[in-house]
Design an enzyme around this catalytic site. Sequence first.
Site, PDB file in Angstrom:
ATOM      1  CB  THR A  27      30.121  11.143 -45.504  1.00 16.45           C
ATOM      2  OG1 THR A  27      31.356  10.525 -45.112  1.00 16.45           O
ATOM      3  CG2 THR A  27      30.422  12.316 -46.408  1.00 16.45           C
ATOM      4  CB  VAL A  82      39.767   8.908 -39.689  1.00 17.87           C
ATOM      5  CG1 VAL A  82      39.309   7.458 -39.584  1.00 17.87           C
ATOM      6  CG2 VAL A  82      40.793   9.073 -40.806  1.00 17.87           C
ATOM      7  CE  LYS A  83      30.620  10.714 -38.708  1.00 12.67           C
ATOM      8  NZ  LYS A  83      29.464  10.766 -39.602  1.00 12.67           N
ATOM      9  CB  ILE A  84      36.961   6.136 -34.961  1.00 10.69           C
ATOM     10  CG1 ILE A  84      38.122   6.437 -35.896  1.00 10.69           C
ATOM     11  CG2 ILE A  84      37.134   4.853 -34.174  1.00 10.69           C
ATOM     12  CD1 ILE A  84      38.915   5.270 -36.373  1.00 10.69           C
TER      13      ILE A  84
END
Length: 215
Positions: A27, A82-84
């Site tokens: 997402t 976790v998208k960073i």
Amino acid sequence: MQLFLDTASITEIRTMWDIGILDGVTTNPTLVAKEGKTFKSVLREICELGVPSVSAEVVATDTDGMLREGRDLRAFHPSIYVKIPMTAAGLKATKILAGEGTRVNMTLVFSPNQALLAGKVGATYVSPFIGRLDDQGQEGLELVREIVTIYRNYHVATKVLVASVRHPMHVVDAAKIGADIATMPFAVMEKLVQHPLTDLGLARFLKDWEKVPKG
Ligand code: E4P
């Protein structure tokens, strides 16, 4: 190669999940905004389906904020990655989060050097955005080729997640190059299933079956 859906729509995710071809979901804030629901409720619905890899993006741009959001997302559900974003602050946050055992998807990657750095700080996934490079007149798949070569040369464990996929040939080429994962919109995944000759062949078989004496 693993196949992910790039969407926050629970209807789309459920459709592919029920067929049994979905390995994960990515997402981003833009996709979540389209759903008109809170971020957490969107994530809860996806995770509760049983999808084993669900990428959820932080929106802070400083390391402390990324750490705060990243830890919160990680605690939210075990399936969360976790998208960073690929920035200096993002690299710093990724190194710390990865050290704590959080799986990080480094996003917005547009160069082989950025991918090299994502591997160095221990990201679980690196996400080269190939469609956006194509849009700029630069071949996105060439970036995937470079990353796969570099990671093989140095035995980097980070998985190459091909993002910003626009059509089925992107998926074929990513698979030929040896990328680990491709994430794509629902419409692209639907096209992986379909072929006009399959439809034609099936129609002919069913028509011919009518001629077989019954009983
Ligand atoms: C990946 O994780 C991103 O959400 C996505 O692939 C971006 O794709 P777009 O260029 O179609 O927005």
